[in-house]
Motif scaffolding. Structure first.
Motif, PDB file in Angstrom:
ATOM      1  N   VAL A 267      20.488 -18.375   2.542  1.00  0.00           N
ATOM      2  CA  VAL A 267      19.388 -18.997   2.587  1.00  0.00           C
ATOM      3  C   VAL A 267      18.523 -17.912   3.122  1.00  0.00           C
ATOM      4  CG1 VAL A 267      18.365 -20.587   3.623  1.00  0.00           C
ATOM      5  CG2 VAL A 267      20.688 -21.071   3.006  1.00  0.00           C
ATOM      6  N   PRO A 268      17.504 -17.753   1.778  1.00  0.00           N
ATOM      7  CA  PRO A 268      16.789 -16.738   2.690  1.00  0.00           C
ATOM      8  C   PRO A 268      15.688 -17.434   3.735  1.00  0.00           C
ATOM      9  CG  PRO A 268      16.694 -16.798   0.674  1.00  0.00           C
ATOM     10  CD  PRO A 268      17.424 -17.901   1.020  1.00  0.00           C
ATOM     11  N   GLN A 269      15.277 -16.773   4.923  1.00  0.00           N
ATOM     12  CA  GLN A 269      14.073 -17.487   5.331  1.00  0.00           C
ATOM     13  C   GLN A 269      12.657 -16.497   6.046  1.00  0.00           C
ATOM     14  OE1 GLN A 269      14.638 -19.785   9.680  1.00  0.00           O
ATOM     15  NE2 GLN A 269      15.127 -21.196   8.338  1.00  0.00           N
ATOM     16  N   GLY A 270      11.893 -17.304   5.999  1.00  0.00           N
ATOM     17  CA  GLY A 270      10.535 -16.142   6.281  1.00  0.00           C
ATOM     18  C   GLY A 270      10.103 -17.050   7.695  1.00  0.00           C
ATOM     19  N   GLY A 271       8.884 -17.873   7.753  1.00  0.00           N
ATOM     20  CA  GLY A 271       8.006 -18.103   8.976  1.00  0.00           C
ATOM     21  C   GLY A 271       9.274 -19.837   8.901  1.00  0.00           C
ATOM     22  N   ASN A 272       9.591 -20.046   8.218  1.00  0.00           N
ATOM     23  CA  ASN A 272      10.379 -21.759   8.443  1.00  0.00           C
ATOM     24  C   ASN A 272       8.831 -22.595   8.528  1.00  0.00           C
ATOM     25  OD1 ASN A 272      12.269 -23.301   7.927  1.00  0.00           O
ATOM     26  ND2 ASN A 272      12.699 -23.230  10.887  1.00  0.00           N
ATOM     27  N   THR A 273       7.986 -22.627   7.719  1.00  0.00           N
ATOM     28  CA  THR A 273       7.048 -23.473   7.793  1.00  0.00           C
ATOM     29  C   THR A 273       7.084 -24.149   5.993  1.00  0.00           C
ATOM     30  OG1 THR A 273       5.424 -22.307   6.534  1.00  0.00           O
ATOM     31  CG2 THR A 273       5.337 -21.819   9.015  1.00  0.00           C
ATOM     32  N   GLY A 274       7.880 -24.546   5.389  1.00  0.00           N
ATOM     33  CA  GLY A 274       7.671 -24.950   3.914  1.00  0.00           C
ATOM     34  C   GLY A 274       8.212 -26.577   4.294  1.00  0.00           C
TER      35      GLY A 274
ATOM     36  N   GLY B 288      11.899 -28.164   3.146  1.00  0.00           N
ATOM     37  CA  GLY B 288      13.439 -27.799   3.305  1.00  0.00           C
ATOM     38  C   GLY B 288      14.194 -26.741   2.871  1.00  0.00           C
ATOM     39  N   GLY B 289      13.961 -25.770   1.993  1.00  0.00           N
ATOM     40  CA  GLY B 289      14.033 -25.324   1.628  1.00  0.00           C
ATOM     41  C   GLY B 289      14.966 -23.608   2.291  1.00  0.00           C
ATOM     42  N   ALA B 290      14.101 -23.856   3.086  1.00  0.00           N
ATOM     43  CA  ALA B 290      14.918 -22.428   4.009  1.00  0.00           C
ATOM     44  C   ALA B 290      15.186 -22.757   5.558  1.00  0.00           C
ATOM     45  CB  ALA B 290      13.857 -21.652   5.010  1.00  0.00           C
TER      46      ALA B 290
ATOM     47  N   LEU C  99      -4.145 -20.234   4.262  1.00  0.00           N
ATOM     48  CA  LEU C  99      -3.331 -21.913   3.877  1.00  0.00           C
ATOM     49  C   LEU C  99      -3.277 -22.629   5.845  1.00  0.00           C
ATOM     50  CD1 LEU C  99       0.210 -21.956   4.284  1.00  0.00           C
ATOM     51  CD2 LEU C  99      -0.312 -21.021   2.191  1.00  0.00           C
ATOM     52  N   GLY C 100      -3.216 -23.418   6.302  1.00  0.00           N
ATOM     53  CA  GLY C 100      -2.819 -24.174   7.143  1.00  0.00           C
ATOM     54  C   GLY C 100      -1.660 -23.403   8.064  1.00  0.00           C
ATOM     55  N   ALA C 101      -1.011 -22.487   7.300  1.00  0.00           N
ATOM     56  CA  ALA C 101       0.311 -22.129   8.093  1.00  0.00           C
ATOM     57  C   ALA C 101       0.686 -20.706   8.446  1.00  0.00           C
ATOM     58  CB  ALA C 101       1.793 -23.224   7.498  1.00  0.00           C
TER      59      ALA C 101
ATOM     60  N   LEU D 286       5.171 -16.290  -1.626  1.00  0.00           N
ATOM     61  CA  LEU D 286       6.134 -15.755  -2.774  1.00  0.00           C
ATOM     62  C   LEU D 286       7.070 -16.219  -3.224  1.00  0.00           C
ATOM     63  CD1 LEU D 286       5.059 -11.738  -2.881  1.00  0.00           C
ATOM     64  CD2 LEU D 286       3.550 -13.959  -4.023  1.00  0.00           C
ATOM     65  N   ALA D 287       7.748 -16.962  -2.333  1.00  0.00           N
ATOM     66  CA  ALA D 287       8.751 -17.269  -3.213  1.00  0.00           C
ATOM     67  C   ALA D 287       8.680 -19.217  -3.095  1.00  0.00           C
ATOM     68  CB  ALA D 287      10.289 -18.024  -1.888  1.00  0.00           C
ATOM     69  N   THR D 288       7.976 -19.939  -2.999  1.00  0.00           N
ATOM     70  CA  THR D 288       7.496 -20.750  -2.926  1.00  0.00           C
ATOM     71  C   THR D 288       5.758 -21.292  -3.960  1.00  0.00           C
ATOM     72  OG1 THR D 288       5.839 -20.851  -1.012  1.00  0.00           O
ATOM     73  CG2 THR D 288       7.601 -22.051  -0.872  1.00  0.00           C
TER      74      THR D 288
HETATM   75  C1  LIG Z   1       0.708 -26.906   8.619  1.00  0.00           C
HETATM   76  C2  LIG Z   1       0.982 -26.636   7.208  1.00  0.00           C
HETATM   77  C3  LIG Z   1      -0.279 -26.494   5.902  1.00  0.00           C
HETATM   78  C4  LIG Z   1       0.356 -25.661   4.676  1.00  0.00           C
HETATM   79  N1  LIG Z   1      -0.466 -25.555   3.388  1.00  0.00           N
HETATM   80  C5  LIG Z   1      -0.164 -25.262   2.890  1.00  0.00           C
HETATM   81  C6  LIG Z   1      -0.977 -25.419   1.615  1.00  0.00           C
HETATM   82  O1  LIG Z   1      -2.094 -25.435   1.726  1.00  0.00           O
HETATM   83  N2  LIG Z   1      -0.852 -24.557   0.648  1.00  0.00           N
HETATM   84  C7  LIG Z   1       0.521 -24.669   0.135  1.00  0.00           C
HETATM   85  O2  LIG Z   1       1.173 -24.022  -0.683  1.00  0.00           O
HETATM   86  N3  LIG Z   1       1.803 -24.890   0.723  1.00  0.00           N
HETATM   87  C8  LIG Z   1       1.502 -25.117   2.198  1.00  0.00           C
HETATM   88  N4  LIG Z   1       3.065 -25.201   3.621  1.00  0.00           N
HETATM   89  C9  LIG Z   1       3.744 -25.071   2.503  1.00  0.00           C
HETATM   90  C10 LIG Z   1       3.992 -22.886   2.504  1.00  0.00           C
HETATM   91  O3  LIG Z   1       4.780 -23.331   1.532  1.00  0.00           O
HETATM   92  C11 LIG Z   1       4.456 -22.488   4.283  1.00  0.00           C
HETATM   93  O4  LIG Z   1       3.710 -22.507   4.735  1.00  0.00           O
HETATM   94  C12 LIG Z   1       4.600 -20.969   2.915  1.00  0.00           C
HETATM   95  O5  LIG Z   1       4.357 -21.328   1.984  1.00  0.00           O
HETATM   96  C13 LIG Z   1       6.263 -20.386   3.180  1.00  0.00           C
HETATM   97  O6  LIG Z   1       5.963 -20.236   3.906  1.00  0.00           O
HETATM   98  P1  LIG Z   1       7.506 -19.263   4.425  1.00  0.00           P
HETATM   99  O7  LIG Z   1       7.342 -17.610   5.298  1.00  0.00           O
HETATM  100  O8  LIG Z   1       6.665 -20.318   6.316  1.00  0.00           O
HETATM  101  O9  LIG Z   1       8.767 -20.113   4.026  1.00  0.00           O
HETATM  102  P2  LIG Z   1      10.171 -20.492   4.589  1.00  0.00           P
HETATM  103  O10 LIG Z   1       9.624 -22.089   5.220  1.00  0.00           O
HETATM  104  O11 LIG Z   1      10.206 -19.754   5.574  1.00  0.00           O
HETATM  105  O12 LIG Z   1      10.636 -20.424   3.305  1.00  0.00           O
HETATM  106  C14 LIG Z   1      10.332 -21.210   2.004  1.00  0.00           C
HETATM  107  C15 LIG Z   1      11.479 -20.929   0.914  1.00  0.00           C
HETATM  108  O13 LIG Z   1      10.786 -19.644   0.103  1.00  0.00           O
HETATM  109  C16 LIG Z   1      12.444 -19.349   0.235  1.00  0.00           C
HETATM  110  N5  LIG Z   1      12.085 -17.679   0.901  1.00  0.00           N
HETATM  111  C17 LIG Z   1      11.150 -17.407   2.220  1.00  0.00           C
HETATM  112  N6  LIG Z   1      10.767 -16.143   2.834  1.00  0.00           N
HETATM  113  C18 LIG Z   1      11.228 -15.727   1.213  1.00  0.00           C
HETATM  114  C19 LIG Z   1      12.045 -13.888   0.723  1.00  0.00           C
HETATM  115  N7  LIG Z   1      11.767 -12.989   0.906  1.00  0.00           N
HETATM  116  N8  LIG Z   1      12.568 -14.142  -0.128  1.00  0.00           N
HETATM  117  C20 LIG Z   1      13.045 -15.326  -1.658  1.00  0.00           C
HETATM  118  N9  LIG Z   1      12.339 -16.543  -0.360  1.00  0.00           N
HETATM  119  C21 LIG Z   1      12.456 -16.682   0.777  1.00  0.00           C
HETATM  120  C22 LIG Z   1      12.610 -19.958   1.327  1.00  0.00           C
HETATM  121  O14 LIG Z   1      14.649 -19.643   1.423  1.00  0.00           O
HETATM  122  C23 LIG Z   1      13.009 -20.952   1.395  1.00  0.00           C
HETATM  123  O15 LIG Z   1      12.846 -21.899   0.179  1.00  0.00           O
HETATM  124  C24 LIG Z   1       2.114 -25.420   4.751  1.00  0.00           C
HETATM  125  C25 LIG Z   1       2.081 -25.402   5.439  1.00  0.00           C
HETATM  126  C26 LIG Z   1       2.142 -25.703   6.929  1.00  0.00           C
HETATM  127  C27 LIG Z   1       3.159 -26.072   8.358  1.00  0.00           C
END
Ligand SMILES: Cc1cc2nc3c(=O)[nH]c(=O)nc-3n(C[C@H](O)[C@H](O)[C@H](O)COP(=O)(O)OP(=O)(O)OC[C@H]3O[C@@H](n4cnc5c(N)ncnc54)[C@H](O)[C@@H]3O)c2cc1C
Length: 470
Positions: free
Chosen positions: A65-72, A75-77, A132-134, A144-146
């Motif tokens: 399960v790949p994980q970045g900032g865990n803000t998705g 529940g993808g991460a 974006l907010g996060a 990119l993954a989302t």
């Molecule tokens: C306050 C708040 C505001 C937000 N606003 C927006 C918004 O305006 N627009 C929007 O689109 N989204 C928004 N989001 C959600 C948004 O999708 C995420 O914030 C961000 O894009 C996910 O990045 P992350 O690093 O946290 O990924 P994670 O949450 O860690 O992972 C998200 C998904 O991507 C996969 N993943 C992560 N890293 C990789 C990698 N390197 N390679 C392959 N797969 C990977 C994970 O397995 C999971 O399926 C918001 C979230 C919050 C908390």
């Protein structure tokens, strides 16, 4: 025989193989709606280590399960509760590899926090526009993954539109060196676009080459009060025509969303008398000439809208600090909801011309099904993307409300489908929206998606149970 855990400790060092309490924060999603278990959470340092982790997991048939900032938000991460998976954290892959200002590109590793990429671009007098907010905690890999959207899509496009090249560790542990910095490249199937938006189900993105843009000479925001959603859509057309490419954000805030923020964060308030209007729009223009020109444009376009009786009032930010306070209010809605209580969330999009009709008919319908339900609607109206959130009526129990959730979601998504829309505009499918995807996706499209998954991840180890059923 060496166990996988021992082998990973040997490869990465014991400090980079987390278990027990150290792993716990990575096993629950941002919304705290999914809690999983894992064999370990590992932190590789570079692309080669990521590839070796994948090969070792593959050899043991262990899911990743790949994980970045865990803000998705879907529940993808978060792993399932079998305890078999290895969560691969990308946080140590956080280097800015190259900025090529002449080519307007930046190459960064997947674990770079979005805000750091924005900052690095700004330091080079360029703009990386994804916002974006996060952004203070999400990573480029997760964006990119989302295929994240955010608030400047109407001018610059979503994450996909900003990526030129990728480096990916495949599901078989090979490294695809696809970091091309080209705006034209028609040499066969576009693998980059397959990995973008695949939510970690096809491979692990380890680095990306991204587009940069000219820094605007001035950025100005305004908050506008409108009497109806129809008026907000009319204002959008007026702004598109009046500002053209300078219009970089057109965000919708319902009065209910603003009230929720004011209650959760009392220092954040709309600059209008309370109860002035049911809807507000946060507008941003990025001007290539300067502050005075930006202000004059705002006064001209919003003045004309006022004269035409299309808007109730407008407050143009008088300073950078006031602009920031407008954005803070907008970006605090998600946090205010999280602090307030149970919420049924929908991340929907449809043609902007159909948004007002959808909101009106849904309001009537859901008001009958669930008396007193509260509508907390906001989002990127410029893209036809609404965060259509429903909160429980005063006095209802959480259990009752959650129990009615599936029925309510079906009503909302049926209507979205009937309005030619999508059940996931920017947050993805993850584990929370698989049922909805299966319900609404064209069967031919679903079958092609399954075949892509089987071709790129033949052993099914990449993030199983996300996007498609495991
Ligand atoms: C306050 C708040 C505001 C937000 N606003 C927006 C918004 O305006 N627009 C929007 O689109 N989204 C928004 N989001 C959600 C948004 O999708 C995420 O914030 C961000 O894009 C996910 O990045 P992350 O690093 O946290 O990924 P994670 O949450 O860690 O992972 C998200 C998904 O991507 C996969 N993943 C992560 N890293 C990789 C990698 N390197 N390679 C392959 N797969 C990977 C994970 O397995 C999971 O399926 C918001 C979230 C919050 C908390």
């Amino acid at each position: 025989m060496t166990t996988l855990l021992e082998s990973l400790r040997d490869l990465l060092g014991p400090g980079n193989v987390l278990t027990g309490g150290d792993a716990a924060p990575h096993l629950v999603d941002w919304r705290q709606a999914a809690v999983g278990r894992a064999l370990a959470v590992v932190r590789p340092a570079d692309t080669d280590e990521v590839a070796e982790v994948v090969r070792r997991c593959l050899a043991h048939g262990v899911p990743i399960v790949p994980q970045g900032g865990n803000t998705g938000q879907v529940g993808g991460a978060t792993p399932d509760d079998s305890g078999r998976a290895v969560v691969v954290l990308l946080s140590r892959l956080a280097r800015i590899r190259e900025i090529d200002a002449e080519n307007d590109t930046i190459t960064v590793e997947a674990g770079c926090v979005l805000q750091d990429v924005q900052r690095a671009a700004r330091d080079a007098r360029r703009l990386f526009p994804l916002t974006l907010g996060a952004e203070g905690s999400c990573t480029i890999g997760g964006n990119l993954a989302t295929n994240a959207g955010g608030s400047q899509v109407l001018r610059y496009g979503n994450a996909r539109a900003l990526a030129l090249g990728l480096e990916v560790v495949t599901a078989e542990g090979d490294v695809w060196h696809g970091l091309r910095a080209l705006r034209k490249d028609n040499t066969g199937y576009d693998l980059r676009d397959l990995y973008i938006g695949s939510e970690g189900t096809l491979g692990i993105i380890t680095a990306a080459t991204l587009k940069l843009f000219a820094l605007p000479a001035a950025q100005r925001t305004a908050l506008v009060a409108v009497a109806s959603l129809e008026r907000a859509v009319t204002l959008l057309a007026r702004c598109r025509a009046g500002f053209e490419a300078a219009l970089t954000a057109f965000e919708l805030i319902s009065s209910e969303s603003a009230k929720l923020v004011e209650r959760a964060f009392p220092q954040q308030r709309l600059p209008f008398a309370s109860g002035l209007a049911p809807w507000y729009v946060l507008l941003e223009i990025s001007d290539s000439e300067g502050e005075d020109h930006a202000r004059a444009c705002f006064e001209q376009v919003l003045g004309a809208a006022l004269d035409a009786g299309e808007i109730e009032d407008a407050a143009i930010a008088q300073s950078g600090a006031q602009s920031e306070s407008f954005w803070l209010l907008r970006d605090s809605i998600t946090l205010a909801i999280a602090q307030t209580g149970k919420c049924l969330k929908h991340d929907i999009a449809m043609p902007t011309s159909r948004v007002a009709g959808f909101v009106r008919t849904m309001g009537e319908r859901l008001g009958q099904v669930c008396t007193g339900i509260r509508f907390v609607i906001f989002g990127h109206l410029g893209d036809g993307n609404l965060h259509y959130n429903l909160m429980k009526p005063d006095g209802a129990s959480d259990e009752q409300f959650v129990a009615s959730g599936a029925g309510i979601m079906r009503i909302v998504h049926d209507s979205v489908h009937a309005h030619a829309g999508t059940i996931s505009a920017e947050q993805g499918v993850g584990q929370f929206r698989i049922g909805e995807l299966l319900h609404y996706k064209d069967p031919v499209e679903l079958s092609l998606m399954r075949r892509v998954k089987a071709a790129l991840d033949p052993s099914g180890i990449m993030n199983p149970g996300k996007v498609l059923p495991g």
